[in-house]
Design a protein around this motif. Structure first.
Motif, PDB file in Angstrom:
ATOM      1  N   LEU A  71     -21.697 -39.648  43.068  1.00 27.94           N
ATOM      2  CA  LEU A  71     -23.022 -39.428  43.668  1.00 27.94           C
ATOM      3  C   LEU A  71     -22.636 -39.793  45.191  1.00 27.94           C
ATOM      4  CD1 LEU A  71     -26.097 -39.034  43.115  1.00 27.94           C
ATOM      5  CD2 LEU A  71     -26.276 -41.696  43.284  1.00 27.94           C
ATOM      6  N   LEU A  72     -21.902 -40.425  45.704  1.00 25.08           N
ATOM      7  CA  LEU A  72     -21.601 -40.344  47.017  1.00 25.08           C
ATOM      8  C   LEU A  72     -20.831 -39.041  47.695  1.00 25.08           C
ATOM      9  CD1 LEU A  72     -20.384 -44.105  47.701  1.00 25.08           C
ATOM     10  CD2 LEU A  72     -22.578 -43.083  48.132  1.00 25.08           C
ATOM     11  N   LEU A  73     -20.008 -38.717  46.634  1.00 26.06           N
ATOM     12  CA  LEU A  73     -19.084 -37.366  46.925  1.00 26.06           C
ATOM     13  C   LEU A  73     -20.183 -36.216  47.113  1.00 26.06           C
ATOM     14  CD1 LEU A  73     -15.904 -38.214  45.033  1.00 26.06           C
ATOM     15  CD2 LEU A  73     -16.174 -38.067  47.490  1.00 26.06           C
ATOM     16  N   THR A  74     -21.264 -36.148  46.309  1.00 26.60           N
ATOM     17  CA  THR A  74     -22.043 -34.839  46.397  1.00 26.60           C
ATOM     18  C   THR A  74     -22.779 -34.731  47.933  1.00 26.60           C
ATOM     19  OG1 THR A  74     -24.180 -36.357  46.060  1.00 26.60           O
ATOM     20  CG2 THR A  74     -22.764 -35.025  44.137  1.00 26.60           C
ATOM     21  N   SER A  75     -22.684 -35.876  48.504  1.00 26.41           N
ATOM     22  CA  SER A  75     -23.066 -35.753  49.900  1.00 26.41           C
ATOM     23  C   SER A  75     -22.240 -35.593  51.303  1.00 26.41           C
ATOM     24  CB  SER A  75     -24.098 -37.218  50.189  1.00 26.41           C
ATOM     25  OG  SER A  75     -25.204 -37.456  49.467  1.00 26.41           O
ATOM     26  N   VAL A  76     -21.076 -35.502  50.921  1.00 29.65           N
ATOM     27  CA  VAL A  76     -19.991 -35.518  51.988  1.00 29.65           C
ATOM     28  C   VAL A  76     -19.110 -34.185  51.922  1.00 29.65           C
ATOM     29  CG1 VAL A  76     -19.873 -38.162  52.162  1.00 29.65           C
ATOM     30  CG2 VAL A  76     -18.039 -36.616  50.781  1.00 29.65           C
ATOM     31  N   ASP A  77     -18.531 -33.823  52.991  1.00 31.09           N
ATOM     32  CA  ASP A  77     -17.715 -32.680  53.042  1.00 31.09           C
ATOM     33  C   ASP A  77     -16.464 -33.019  52.411  1.00 31.09           C
ATOM     34  OD1 ASP A  77     -16.089 -30.457  53.594  1.00 31.09           O
ATOM     35  OD2 ASP A  77     -16.226 -30.810  55.608  1.00 31.09           O
ATOM     36  N   SER A  78     -16.079 -32.448  51.178  1.00 31.75           N
ATOM     37  CA  SER A  78     -15.022 -32.627  50.110  1.00 31.75           C
ATOM     38  C   SER A  78     -13.688 -32.606  50.854  1.00 31.75           C
ATOM     39  CB  SER A  78     -15.036 -31.687  48.854  1.00 31.75           C
ATOM     40  OG  SER A  78     -15.067 -30.393  49.303  1.00 31.75           O
ATOM     41  N   LYS A  79     -13.685 -31.783  52.067  1.00 36.12           N
ATOM     42  CA  LYS A  79     -12.350 -31.399  52.579  1.00 36.12           C
ATOM     43  C   LYS A  79     -12.211 -32.613  53.886  1.00 36.12           C
ATOM     44  CE  LYS A  79     -12.250 -26.371  52.271  1.00 36.12           C
ATOM     45  NZ  LYS A  79     -12.087 -25.087  52.871  1.00 36.12           N
ATOM     46  N   ALA A  80     -12.983 -33.439  53.892  1.00 32.51           N
ATOM     47  CA  ALA A  80     -12.996 -34.386  55.071  1.00 32.51           C
ATOM     48  C   ALA A  80     -11.983 -35.434  54.836  1.00 32.51           C
ATOM     49  CB  ALA A  80     -14.269 -35.225  55.364  1.00 32.51           C
ATOM     50  N   ARG A  81     -11.332 -36.308  55.638  1.00 30.33           N
ATOM     51  CA  ARG A  81     -10.344 -37.358  55.432  1.00 30.33           C
ATOM     52  C   ARG A  81     -11.449 -38.484  55.211  1.00 30.33           C
ATOM     53  NH1 ARG A  81      -5.882 -37.562  59.774  1.00 30.33           N
ATOM     54  NH2 ARG A  81      -5.245 -39.255  58.562  1.00 30.33           N
ATOM     55  N   ALA A  82     -12.493 -38.609  55.938  1.00 29.27           N
ATOM     56  CA  ALA A  82     -13.363 -39.714  55.980  1.00 29.27           C
ATOM     57  C   ALA A  82     -14.745 -39.207  56.162  1.00 29.27           C
ATOM     58  CB  ALA A  82     -12.885 -40.843  56.866  1.00 29.27           C
ATOM     59  N   ASP A  83     -15.689 -39.849  55.679  1.00 25.95           N
ATOM     60  CA  ASP A  83     -17.023 -39.544  55.986  1.00 25.95           C
ATOM     61  C   ASP A  83     -18.082 -40.743  55.869  1.00 25.95           C
ATOM     62  OD1 ASP A  83     -19.275 -37.931  56.514  1.00 25.95           O
ATOM     63  OD2 ASP A  83     -18.386 -36.239  55.186  1.00 25.95           O
ATOM     64  N   THR A  84     -19.428 -40.465  56.225  1.00 24.63           N
ATOM     65  CA  THR A  84     -20.262 -41.774  55.926  1.00 24.63           C
ATOM     66  C   THR A  84     -21.436 -40.935  55.314  1.00 24.63           C
ATOM     67  OG1 THR A  84     -19.558 -42.746  57.885  1.00 24.63           O
ATOM     68  CG2 THR A  84     -21.906 -43.203  57.133  1.00 24.63           C
ATOM     69  N   VAL A  85     -22.081 -41.844  54.280  1.00 26.37           N
ATOM     70  CA  VAL A  85     -23.138 -41.469  53.483  1.00 26.37           C
ATOM     71  C   VAL A  85     -24.468 -42.637  54.059  1.00 26.37           C
ATOM     72  CG1 VAL A  85     -24.646 -41.236  51.477  1.00 26.37           C
ATOM     73  CG2 VAL A  85     -22.021 -40.749  51.601  1.00 26.37           C
ATOM     74  N   GLU A  86     -25.543 -41.981  54.694  1.00 26.37           N
ATOM     75  CA  GLU A  86     -26.496 -42.795  55.143  1.00 26.37           C
ATOM     76  C   GLU A  86     -27.317 -42.954  53.953  1.00 26.37           C
ATOM     77  OE1 GLU A  86     -26.632 -44.012  58.182  1.00 26.37           O
ATOM     78  OE2 GLU A  86     -25.127 -42.836  59.259  1.00 26.37           O
ATOM     79  N   CYS A  87     -27.516 -44.230  53.452  1.00 28.19           N
ATOM     80  CA  CYS A  87     -28.385 -44.434  52.380  1.00 28.19           C
ATOM     81  C   CYS A  87     -28.031 -46.090  51.944  1.00 28.19           C
ATOM     82  CB  CYS A  87     -27.991 -44.007  51.022  1.00 28.19           C
ATOM     83  SG  CYS A  87     -26.193 -44.433  50.184  1.00 28.19           S
ATOM     84  N   ARG A  88     -28.822 -46.517  51.496  1.00 28.13           N
ATOM     85  CA  ARG A  88     -29.098 -48.139  51.070  1.00 28.13           C
ATOM     86  C   ARG A  88     -28.482 -48.208  49.514  1.00 28.13           C
ATOM     87  NH1 ARG A  88     -35.126 -49.254  51.600  1.00 28.13           N
ATOM     88  NH2 ARG A  88     -34.909 -47.365  50.165  1.00 28.13           N
ATOM     89  N   GLN A  89     -28.010 -49.518  49.371  1.00 25.08           N
ATOM     90  CA  GLN A  89     -27.767 -49.675  47.932  1.00 25.08           C
ATOM     91  C   GLN A  89     -28.870 -49.418  46.960  1.00 25.08           C
ATOM     92  OE1 GLN A  89     -25.043 -53.212  47.161  1.00 25.08           O
ATOM     93  NE2 GLN A  89     -24.575 -53.274  49.444  1.00 25.08           N
ATOM     94  N   GLU A  90     -29.932 -49.806  47.268  1.00 22.68           N
ATOM     95  CA  GLU A  90     -31.194 -49.669  46.740  1.00 22.68           C
ATOM     96  C   GLU A  90     -31.299 -48.217  46.350  1.00 22.68           C
ATOM     97  OE1 GLU A  90     -36.005 -50.403  47.021  1.00 22.68           O
ATOM     98  OE2 GLU A  90     -34.574 -51.218  48.446  1.00 22.68           O
ATOM     99  N   ASP A  91     -31.090 -47.211  47.393  1.00 25.55           N
ATOM    100  CA  ASP A  91     -31.180 -45.637  47.072  1.00 25.55           C
ATOM    101  C   ASP A  91     -30.282 -45.483  45.824  1.00 25.55           C
ATOM    102  OD1 ASP A  91     -33.016 -45.844  49.147  1.00 25.55           O
ATOM    103  OD2 ASP A  91     -31.487 -45.156  50.575  1.00 25.55           O
ATOM    104  N   LEU A  92     -29.105 -45.937  45.747  1.00 25.53           N
ATOM    105  CA  LEU A  92     -28.266 -45.558  44.933  1.00 25.53           C
ATOM    106  C   LEU A  92     -28.717 -46.115  43.465  1.00 25.53           C
ATOM    107  CD1 LEU A  92     -24.530 -46.514  46.411  1.00 25.53           C
ATOM    108  CD2 LEU A  92     -25.897 -44.129  46.000  1.00 25.53           C
ATOM    109  N   ALA A  93     -29.368 -47.480  43.475  1.00 28.55           N
ATOM    110  CA  ALA A  93     -29.690 -47.985  42.091  1.00 28.55           C
ATOM    111  C   ALA A  93     -30.793 -47.097  41.733  1.00 28.55           C
ATOM    112  CB  ALA A  93     -30.206 -49.561  42.424  1.00 28.55           C
ATOM    113  N   VAL A  94     -31.846 -46.617  42.617  1.00 30.76           N
ATOM    114  CA  VAL A  94     -32.954 -46.005  42.229  1.00 30.76           C
ATOM    115  C   VAL A  94     -32.459 -44.706  41.634  1.00 30.76           C
ATOM    116  CG1 VAL A  94     -35.038 -44.706  42.925  1.00 30.76           C
ATOM    117  CG2 VAL A  94     -34.712 -47.138  43.609  1.00 30.76           C
ATOM    118  N   THR A  95     -31.678 -43.991  42.193  1.00 31.75           N
ATOM    119  CA  THR A  95     -30.948 -42.693  41.663  1.00 31.75           C
ATOM    120  C   THR A  95     -30.635 -42.809  40.543  1.00 31.75           C
ATOM    121  OG1 THR A  95     -30.811 -41.979  44.007  1.00 31.75           O
ATOM    122  CG2 THR A  95     -29.867 -40.587  42.583  1.00 31.75           C
TER     123      THR A  95
END
Length: 230
Positions: free
Chosen positions: A154-178
């Motif tokens: 799920l986290l990987l759907t929100s980042v650049d797959s070619k990046a070395r590092a990235d950040t996903v702006e979300c809360r743990q609660e958002d992941l749980a709900v999704t």
């Protein structure tokens, strides 16, 4: 609340501009404020709606009163097709996330459009199949993969797959709900990923210090998992 979801093709991608213009001109546009209910589960009004701006969250209330999120709709996506094609009621309650505008096309007009504009009918079929594929993948992951791997996907759907590092702006609660799991289970799964060096937990964000390593970890558990690399 943020709902994470991989981007998919919409009417904006699938229709020639003249056909898209005709589709939108056939319907009636309506605006919604943030958090406003757009439809309720069980509504049987026949018609196809096109989200033209903003976002829509779809879900239903659980037995304990909690709200279980099923999907996030983006501009160009549609809903209500099965009210027209199968005479079935709406399965989910929808509400707006941010200022949102939809164009509603009455059932009889939508049917005529599909007859007169084959590209419109083909686009609706394509969207339906994409959603079906997404649903089958989600159900398969629930039954076959561990929660840490499902969260990583799920986290990987929100980042650049070619990046070395990235950040996903979300809360743990958002992941749980999704994902439809408890906040406690989500926290434990993230801790496992953190111990493996795959994530770093921050306030309202999750850092991915090694995107390529996380992709490799996911692919080791699910060889068929793919991300766009364009």
């Amino acid at each position: 609340m943020r709902v994470l979801r991989a981007k998919t093709r919409t009417l904006y991608d699938l229709l020639p501009q003249p056909v898209l213009d005709r589709v939108l001109a056939t319907g009636t546009s309506r605006g919604f404020k943030d958090g406003q209910i757009i439809q309720q589960r069980g509504d049987d009004r026949q018609g196809i709606s096109v989200l033209t701006s903003g976002q829509i969250v779809a879900g239903n209330a659980g037995a304990d009163g909690s709200f279980l999120v099923s999907a996030l709709l983006r501009p160009g996506e549609t809903f209500g097709e099965f009210t027209v094609m199968a005479g079935l009621p709406h399965t989910h309650t929808l509400w707006s996330q941010g200022e949102t505008t939809i164009t509603f096309i009455k059932g009889s007009l939508a049917t005529r459009l599909m007859d007169e504009e084959p590209a419109f009918a083909h686009a609706l079929l394509t969207i339906a199949l994409l959603r079906n594929h997404e649903l089958l993948e989600f159900l398969d992951a629930q039954r076959r993969l561990t929660l840490p791997i499902r969260i990583a996907q799920l986290l990987l759907t929100s980042v650049d797959s070619k990046a070395r590092a990235d950040t996903v702006e979300c809360r743990q609660e958002d992941l749980a709900v999704t994902l439809g799991v408890s906040r406690v289970a989500t926290g434990k799964a993230l801790k496992r990923l953190e111990q493996d060096g795959m994530v770093e937990l921050g306030y309202g964000r999750i850092d991915l210090p090694d995107v390529q390593g996380l992709i490799a970890k996911v692919e080791a558990d699910d060889p068929l998992f793919m991300l766009p690399r364009a």
